[in-house]
Design a protein around this motif. Structure first.
Motif, PDB file in Angstrom:
ATOM      1  N   LYS A 482     -12.351  55.254  41.732  1.00 22.02           N
ATOM      2  CA  LYS A 482     -13.707  55.565  41.279  1.00 22.02           C
ATOM      3  C   LYS A 482     -14.489  54.289  40.962  1.00 22.02           C
ATOM      4  N   GLY A 483     -15.649  54.138  41.583  1.00 20.99           N
ATOM      5  CA  GLY A 483     -16.527  53.005  41.326  1.00 20.99           C
ATOM      6  C   GLY A 483     -16.093  51.697  41.955  1.00 20.99           C
ATOM      7  N   ALA A 484     -14.988  51.692  42.716  1.00 21.63           N
ATOM      8  CA  ALA A 484     -14.513  50.447  43.328  1.00 21.63           C
ATOM      9  C   ALA A 484     -15.480  49.976  44.409  1.00 21.63           C
ATOM     10  N   VAL A 485     -15.672  48.671  44.477  1.00 24.50           N
ATOM     11  CA  VAL A 485     -16.481  48.066  45.539  1.00 24.50           C
ATOM     12  C   VAL A 485     -15.624  46.996  46.215  1.00 24.50           C
ATOM     13  N   THR A 486     -15.415  47.147  47.523  1.00 22.78           N
ATOM     14  CA  THR A 486     -14.598  46.209  48.294  1.00 22.78           C
ATOM     15  C   THR A 486     -15.430  45.666  49.442  1.00 22.78           C
ATOM     16  N   ILE A 487     -15.498  44.354  49.517  1.00 22.44           N
ATOM     17  CA  ILE A 487     -16.224  43.694  50.604  1.00 22.44           C
ATOM     18  C   ILE A 487     -15.184  43.088  51.527  1.00 22.44           C
ATOM     19  N   SER A 488     -15.231  43.456  52.803  1.00 24.19           N
ATOM     20  CA  SER A 488     -14.173  43.040  53.722  1.00 24.19           C
ATOM     21  C   SER A 488     -14.747  42.613  55.054  1.00 24.19           C
TER      22      SER A 488
END
Length: 722
Positions: A482-488
């Motif tokens: 929940k609410g995680a932000v991952t930039i890949s």
């Protein structure tokens, strides 16, 4: 066709005959749905029958049965007992596609690793060895240990290959019924075996039989043309690179050099050439005696003007490491062609790697040709169906998902500038984060991922790119919380599913945001497919600008599509297929010649062709290796400039075939003469120990079989003058 070229193409014809018969035997799954359903019902009935049988009875039947359905049913029962996982019907359907020699398109999260096991067991019954080819070393070890429990319970042996293993460990792993390994490791072992001076040094003790390839589109399309190289010697060629780097740093864009063709080529202007001539004291930079310096200058220009740190490469632990354009991670042991890689090292002031002389090379495309049968799996095959059929004659079977896909794929949003696009991306991420929806933002480069990270300074997030790929499993495992932000950067080959955390489904599931469209639609689909696994909710949207690399780089393909990224992608994919087909025409004859030389060498190595003494055997093997390396260098030099022959109205391909048809018999005739000469030196005590080859090493290079544009221009100048 001449007798020589007939012998050159003979091994490839054998492979093609199998491919043609195999390809004609199987149609894509959309015309096989009824047949697949019938087969699955038979297998499931047998699963019920075998469910209460003891292991001993099932193992005996697994080893002896000649029925595909019985073998699949037994394997599924053993998988359930071993892993506690009952195989879905769609996994059985995927395994059936593999057993038919097809490519199974199975979406992310559908359990491809387990789906392959029944087909692997079926092939392993032949006791010829099955290679399960994975995307990286981590997955090779993980899957071999995980699925190996099933294989061993059924009476089969399983092993895996890792970088850094000893030859003894590799030989033992390849001797198993089933071996998990990356394509690169197999290819490098193949090249090392071809330089062995004793049979005991070779790690492959039997011919290649079956390859089951995970992420098959990555191996057979994206990376198919990248040469795997084995090199030796001490010729590093880094001296001119340092001087050229110092010279180029004083050149000014527009005045001394110009970048053309939408950033794909760079060249000196007259003013730049004049400046360099004054700086070096040479009267004419374009005289043939100054060719090494001019080539080094052009490489330095390429390094400074066209290759960018944190986009095309990173500097890690004091070394230049290329970034895989398809996977967004560092490409282990990959280099640009020798001069260009040295130029990048000089640009970044890092120690130069030894380049050496190429002793042998092979592409993954040609490596695949050594297997009697190949098949594979991926989540994105259908968009490349034409290429799989035309290049490999492999059919694609689309396997339905176990649960309906409810992911919502929103239309692309197009902006005029990158700045506008990035502002919109940041705002969209903030909105999703505020409502607790996890976000996976896929970028095209390391620099872009870090730029977006800086703009999101007020939002907690993780960054996954080529600078910290060792942390990827842990980062991806938490990307669905929940609410995680991952930039890949690109998500191909990650090997880890994103599971949704508690309460995430209610907030819409995983939101995949693409910040660019890539040259291949498959890369975009791989990113999009991270959301909506196994019936999970989710959505995706791509944000595009007219300043993106795809739109700028290929704007000249068709002006009417300059605002339509999807249309540009289709044009680029067609262009890329044409290029690969074109390159294959040049490579097939050399591959056939290599097969002929290596067949002769192997007979000498094994004693099938006897030698009068151990010394003569060693001298013969080293002579073959040395003359073949010289031949490869001769062909590479000719090929790098062959297309300028078209200026005189002649067909470059015909000229190329004519030339190698002339040179190869000369090579064959030179080998016994050189052996005799070296034996005479040995008798007089002047020959060094044939076993003392010095160090050899392996690496990957880029697919530039005709040299860089600047190299071709330089060589064309001299040809036109002569």
């Amino acid at each position: 066709m001449s007798p020589l070229l007939q012998s050159v193409f003979a091994p490839l014809k054998t492979r093609c005959k199998w491919l043609i018969s195999n390809g004609k035997a199987t149609a894509p799954s959309r015309s096989r749905l009824g047949s697949a359903a019938s087969e699955i019902r038979k297998i499931n009935a047998l699963r019920l029958e075998y469910r209460d049988k003891d292991d001993e009875m099932l193992v005996g039947l697994a080893q002896s049965t000649v029925s595909l359905h019985e073998s699949f049913a037994i394997t599924a029962v053993m998988a359930s007992r071993t892993l506690g996982q009952d195989m879905f019907d769609v996994q059985i359907q995927g395994a059936l596609a593999l057993a038919r020699g097809s490519i199974a398109e199975m979406q992310t999260g559908e359990g491809k690793t387990l789906a392959a096991v029944p087909a692997v067991v079926w092939y392993a019954k032949e006791k010829q060895g099955v290679h399960v080819i994975t995307a990286n070393d981590y997955l090779a070890r993980r899957d071999a240990e995980w699925m190996g429990r099933i294989y061993r319970r059924l009476g089969f042996t399983a092993g895996y290959i890792q970088q850094g293993m000893t030859p003894e460990e590799r030989r033992a792993a390849y001797g198993c019924d089933i071996t998990y390994a990356t394509a690169n490791e197999i290819g490098f072992d193949f090249l090392r075996d071809q330089l062995a001076l004793d049979l005991s040094e070779q790690v492959f003790q039997r011919p290649f039989a079956v390859a089951v390839i995970d992420e098959v589109d990555s191996t057979l399309i994206d990376e198919a043309r990248i040469p795997l190289v084995i090199a030796g010697g001490t010729n590093d060629g880094s001296g001119p690179a340092v001087l050229a780097d110092q010279l180029v740093r004083h050149l000014r864009p527009g005045l001394h050099f110009s970048v053309t063709n939408n950033g794909r080529n760079v060249g000196l202007t007259d003013a730049g050439a004049n400046l360099l001539e004054r700086a070096t004291g040479c009267r004419n930079l374009y005289e043939e005696r100054n060719l090494p310096l001019l080539t080094a200058v052009q490489d330095a220009l390429h390094a400074h003007a066209l290759l960018h740190r944190d986009i095309d490469y990173v500097v890690k632990n004091g070394a230049v490491e290329m970034v895989d354009e398809f996977k967004g991670r560092t490409a282990l042991d990959r280099r640009w062609p020798a001069g260009l890689h040295s130029a990048v090292e000089a640009k970044e002031s890092v120690s130069a790697k030894l380049q050496g002389m190429i002793l042998g090379s092979i592409t993954l495309q040609n490596l695949a040709g050594f297997y009697r049968r190949i098949c594979g799996m991926t989540g994105t095959a259908l968009s490349s169906e034409v290429e799989f059929k035309s290049m490999y004659l492999l059919p694609v079977e689309v396997i339905p998902t176990n649960r309906p896909v409810i992911r919502v794929d929103h239309p692309d949003v197009v902006f005029a500038t990158k700045a506008e696009k990035h502002r919109a991306v940041i705002e969209e991420i903030r909105r999703a984060h505020a409502r607790g929806q996890p976000v996976l933002a896929g970028t095209a480069s390391i620099s872009e991922s870090e730029s977006i990270s800086r703009l999101l300074h007020d939002v907690p997030h993780s960054v996954l790119n080529a600078k910290n790929d060792e942390l990827e499993a842990a980062i991806i495992a938490g990307a669905g919380q929940k609410g995680a932000v991952t930039i890949s950067t690109n998500m191909a080959g990650r090997g880890t599913d994103i599971a949704l955390g508690e309460g995430v489904a209610e907030s819409g599931g995983l939101y995949v945001i693409g910040t660019n469209k890539h040259e291949s639609r498959r890369i975009d689909n791989q990113l999009r497919g991270r959301a909506g696994r196994q019936g999970d909710p989710g959505c995706s949207r791509f944000f595009i600008s007219l300043e993106d690399d795809l739109m700028v780089k290929y704007a000249d393909l068709n002006p009417k599509f300059n605002r339509d990224a999807d249309a540009v992608q289709r044009l680029v994919e067609g262009q890329t297929l044409d290029l690969r087909t074109f390159l294959q025409k040049y490579e097939m004859p050399i591959e056939g010649q290599r097969n002929k030389i290596q067949s002769y060498r192997q007979k000498v190595l094994s004693g099938e062709i006897p030698s009068s003494s151990e010394l003569e055997r060693l001298v013969t093997l080293r002579t073959i290796d040395d003359l073949w390396a010289d031949y490869l260098a001769q062909v590479a030099d000719f090929r790098s400039g062959v297309h300028w022959i078209s200026w005189s109205g002649r067909d470059p391909h015909h000229e190329y075939l004519w030339k190698i048809n002339e040179w190869f018999p000369e090579l064959e005739a030179a080998i016994p003469r050189e052996i005799a000469r070296r034996m005479e030196e040995a008798r007089s005590g002047k020959l060094e120990d044939p076993r003392d080859r010095g160090s050899v090493w392996t690496y990957l290079t880029t697919d530039q079989p005709f040299g860089t544009m600047t190299e071709r221009i330089i060589k064309a100048i001299f040809r036109r003058k002569s």
